[in-house]
Motif scaffolding. Structure first.
Motif, PDB file in Angstrom:
ATOM      1  N   ALA A 296       0.814  -1.212   0.000  1.00 44.70           N
ATOM      2  CA  ALA A 296       0.000   0.000   0.000  1.00 44.70           C
ATOM      3  C   ALA A 296       0.845   1.259   0.000  1.00 44.70           C
ATOM      4  O   ALA A 296       0.351   2.342  -0.324  1.00 44.70           O
ATOM      5  N   PHE A 297       2.126   1.144   0.369  1.00 45.42           N
ATOM      6  CA  PHE A 297       2.975   2.326   0.525  1.00 45.42           C
ATOM      7  C   PHE A 297       3.933   2.518  -0.642  1.00 45.42           C
ATOM      8  O   PHE A 297       4.823   3.354  -0.581  1.00 45.42           O
ATOM      9  N   GLY A 298       3.754   1.745  -1.692  1.00 44.92           N
ATOM     10  CA  GLY A 298       4.602   1.916  -2.865  1.00 44.92           C
ATOM     11  C   GLY A 298       5.850   1.079  -2.805  1.00 44.92           C
ATOM     12  O   GLY A 298       6.224   0.525  -1.769  1.00 44.92           O
ATOM     13  N   ALA A 299       6.524   0.998  -3.948  1.00 48.01           N
ATOM     14  CA  ALA A 299       7.691   0.128  -4.068  1.00 48.01           C
ATOM     15  C   ALA A 299       8.851   0.592  -3.201  1.00 48.01           C
ATOM     16  O   ALA A 299       9.592  -0.217  -2.649  1.00 48.01           O
ATOM     17  N   GLY A 300       9.005   1.893  -3.071  1.00 51.71           N
ATOM     18  CA  GLY A 300      10.143   2.407  -2.329  1.00 51.71           C
ATOM     19  C   GLY A 300       9.840   2.775  -0.898  1.00 51.71           C
ATOM     20  O   GLY A 300      10.634   3.446  -0.252  1.00 51.71           O
ATOM     21  N   TRP A 301       8.666   2.396  -0.403  1.00 51.71           N
ATOM     22  CA  TRP A 301       8.246   2.595   0.977  1.00 51.71           C
ATOM     23  C   TRP A 301       7.805   4.035   1.260  1.00 51.71           C
ATOM     24  O   TRP A 301       6.819   4.251   1.963  1.00 51.71           O
ATOM     25  N   GLY A 302       8.455   5.033   0.729  1.00 49.26           N
ATOM     26  CA  GLY A 302       8.166   6.414   1.111  1.00 49.26           C
ATOM     27  C   GLY A 302       7.250   7.160   0.161  1.00 49.26           C
ATOM     28  O   GLY A 302       7.122   8.389   0.263  1.00 49.26           O
ATOM     29  N   SER A 303       6.586   6.447  -0.744  1.00 47.47           N
ATOM     30  CA  SER A 303       5.777   7.121  -1.766  1.00 47.47           C
ATOM     31  C   SER A 303       4.651   7.948  -1.164  1.00 47.47           C
ATOM     32  O   SER A 303       4.364   9.059  -1.632  1.00 47.47           O
TER      33      SER A 303
END
Length: 602
Positions: A296-303
């Protein structure tokens, strides 16, 4: 004052980007976060783990959503919206941990390198949909298939396969899978394309590199399209509007395909399997939906941090977080139902003999093409279905690039005057690196690394809770989010974030370690080493950057550490909200001082 300024500690102050812009509409943030759920490698890399769990199994997702997905999404949104900064500069909240932002940027860029293949496969089928005769249909097999094309039945190719125990199985090869293998192999005998579903890495390690020129061409088209998007829609308002329309079109096409698939033979049986309660499905869902939540937070975690930074300061991230979570689970359920219907239809096409096995690789992307060929107007449905998958991949890739670029521009002032050069330099660099995944060895690597990211994402979430709720502090966090939203933030929500969510994240951490271990047992030493270097070692950037920040300060080690953990230049960037924030902090400091004096007098 509750925060330090860079001037006070002798460092260069944070300089906000005056041209970063805002969303054209507040709902653009919602659609951008919906787009994060279209990262469909969750259905491929972990297909064997949660395929078949059905709607009851996915119900556990709602439990996780209430316990830790929505609360953690609120924290991500809070950091981005309060600071109006990307996932690097937002760690002005606690500069010692700014390395988490750099790790997020690295993971996002690495995902973009291998994710091109999820756009290349749909593009391959879209291009072929304009042919009068589809190459993977029974009529088109003879032009490229080396086997016995006369055995084509119901769009399946029947061959015999003899095991080491002299048992003969009838194997139905799906022509669309065979066609994909013939394209990516460029005529070579080594069918490494099957590795996309279940890699035999030990076998591939002994083979030479094979580059598919067909996919090199497809990758070039994809990155040219992405470069055009950033050439025409680089401004935040324009980009948000583009993503909004792309997500809407993708979901509409998904619904159209879903309705059409309802009329396939056995489709209703597939839906029944999906919705009928089963204790085994629930048991599978309890463990496997951990994976879906982390996406849910995107591939790079910080999206989410970067995307929320374009919100207005008073945007209600509480309600938005719930809407985003429900929207994402709707997307997962829709793709799950489509998958079930395709699977049941393929079962209907193949014989029900015990010694019959239907070769289904990468069901959503490859096998589905043969199913669509059996419909009326197959070329049209091929175009519609794979346009939906192609748009989904473009949404994921462009959103990740957008968040990485804005986070870099927020952190490095020198890059802002060269935005166009940096943008196309990053896109060009990723495009060149992605060529590795046009090879057989690249296919093995990408199928493994998707699972390794679960470990790094779980660890980053745990660290974020530590930073915001323990180092920055529960009281400060409540004060800031209440000031930003203009409404009360209940203490029980903070309790869940401080004590309940970390327990679940620790479980996710161990699940990620277990999955990586199981996957690497069939991987080569080279794949294991590259996985460690590209996914695990970047985590070391967090303590390394923290130590570098300590080196820049003065005093004893403990004094340096405490100062690097304090918020620096942590305030709203808009002057109106900043003045009100500082007034509120000053009033709070005065109240605390009066309380201390009163206690001393008494």
């Amino acid at each position: 004052m509750a925060y330090e300024t860079s001037y006070a500690i002798g460092l260069k102050p944070f300089s906000p980007d005056p041209n970063r812009g805002k969303w054209d509409k507040p709902t653009d943030y919602l659609f951008a976060c919906f787009g994060l759920a279209l990262k469909l490698d969750v259905f491929v890399a972990s297909f064997w783990m949660f395929y078949g769990m059905g709607i009851l199994g996915i119900l556990s997702y709602f439990v996780y959503m209430a316990i830790y997905l929505v609360p953690i999404m609120v924290i991500h949104s809070f950091m981005g919206q309060f600071s109006s900064s990307g996932f690097i500069s937002a760690f002005r909240l606690s500069p010692f941990f700014k390395g988490m932002g750099y790790v997020s940027a690295f993971l996002s860029i690495f995902m973009l390198i291998y994710y091109s293949i999820f756009a290349a496969v749909p593009l391959l089928f879209i291009i072929n949909s304009f042919r009068p005769t589809l190459p993977w249909s029974c009529e088109g097999l003879s032009s490229w298939y080396n086997g016995n094309a006369t055995n084509c039945k119901n769009e399946l190719v029947l061959d015999d396969f003899k095991t080491q125990y002299n048992t003969t199985f009838k194997v139905f090869h799906i022509p669309s899978v065979r066609y994909f293998q013939s394209i990516i192999n460029d005529g070579h005998k080594n069918h490494f394309a099957a590795l996309l579903y279940h890699p035999d890495a030990l076998e591939v390690s002994n083979q030479d590199f094979e580059l598919s020129w067909h996919f090199v061409g497809l990758f070039a088209i994809i990155w040219a399209v992405i470069a055009f998007i950033f050439y025409k829609f680089s401004e935040t308002a324009k980009f948000g509007k583009l993503i909004r329309y792309m997500v809407i079109v993708t979901l509409v096409l998904l619904l159209v395909c879903f309705v059409r698939f309802l009329f396939l033979p056995e489709a209703i049986n597939g839906l029944n399997r999906y919705v009928i309660p089963s204790s085994a499905n629930m048991a599978m869902g309890l463990s496997s939906t951990f994976i879906m939540v982390l996406h849910a937070f995107g591939a790079g975690w910080g999206s989410v941090i970067a995307l929320s930074s374009f919100n207005g300061f008073k945007t209600n991230i509480m309600s938005y977080s719930w809407i985003i979570s429900f929207g994402q689970i709707f997307i997962y359920i829709m793709f799950g139902m489509v998958t079930f219907m395709l699977e049941c239809y393929l079962n209907e096409l193949s014989e029900s003999d015990h010694y019959t096995y239907s070769m289904r690789h990468w069901l959503i992307y490859l096998s589905s093409a043969s199913v669509l060929t059996t419909m009326a107007w197959p070329n049209l449905w091929i175009f519609i279905y794979y346009s939906m998958l192609f748009l989904a991949a473009l949404i994921v890739m462009t959103t990740q690039i957008f968040t990485v670029l804005q986070s870099l521009f927020d952190e490095f002032e020198i890059l802002r005057v060269r935005k166009q050069q940096v943008t196309f330099g990053l896109i060009g660099g990723i495009a060149v690196c992605s060529l590795y995944f046009c090879t057989n060895h690249g296919c093995v690597l990408f199928s493994v690394l998707g699972l390794d990211a679960f470990f790094s994402h779980s660890l980053l979430h745990l660290l974020l809770l530590l930073v915001v709720l323990w180092i920055y502090g529960r009281e400060r966090f409540q004060r800031d989010i209440e000031f930003m939203l203009g409404q009360h933030f209940a203490s029980w929500k903070v309790f869940i974030l401080r004590f309940i969510a970390p327990i679940l994240l620790v479980i996710c951490l161990f699940v990620g370690i277990l999955l990586s271990h199981l996957k690497h047992t069939i991987s080569t030493d080279v794949v294991v080493v590259m996985s460690i270097v590209l996914v695990d070692l970047p985590i070391l950037a967090i303590p390394v950057y923290g130590l570098y920040h300590l080196y820049q300060r003065t005093g004893t080690f403990w004094e340096r550490f405490k100062r690097t953990c304090r918020p620096t230049d942590w305030y709203p960037l808009e002057m109106e909200h900043r003045q009100k924030y500082e007034e509120a902090l000053n009033n709070l400091d005065m109240t605390q001082q009066l309380c201390e004096v009163t206690e001393e007098v008494n």
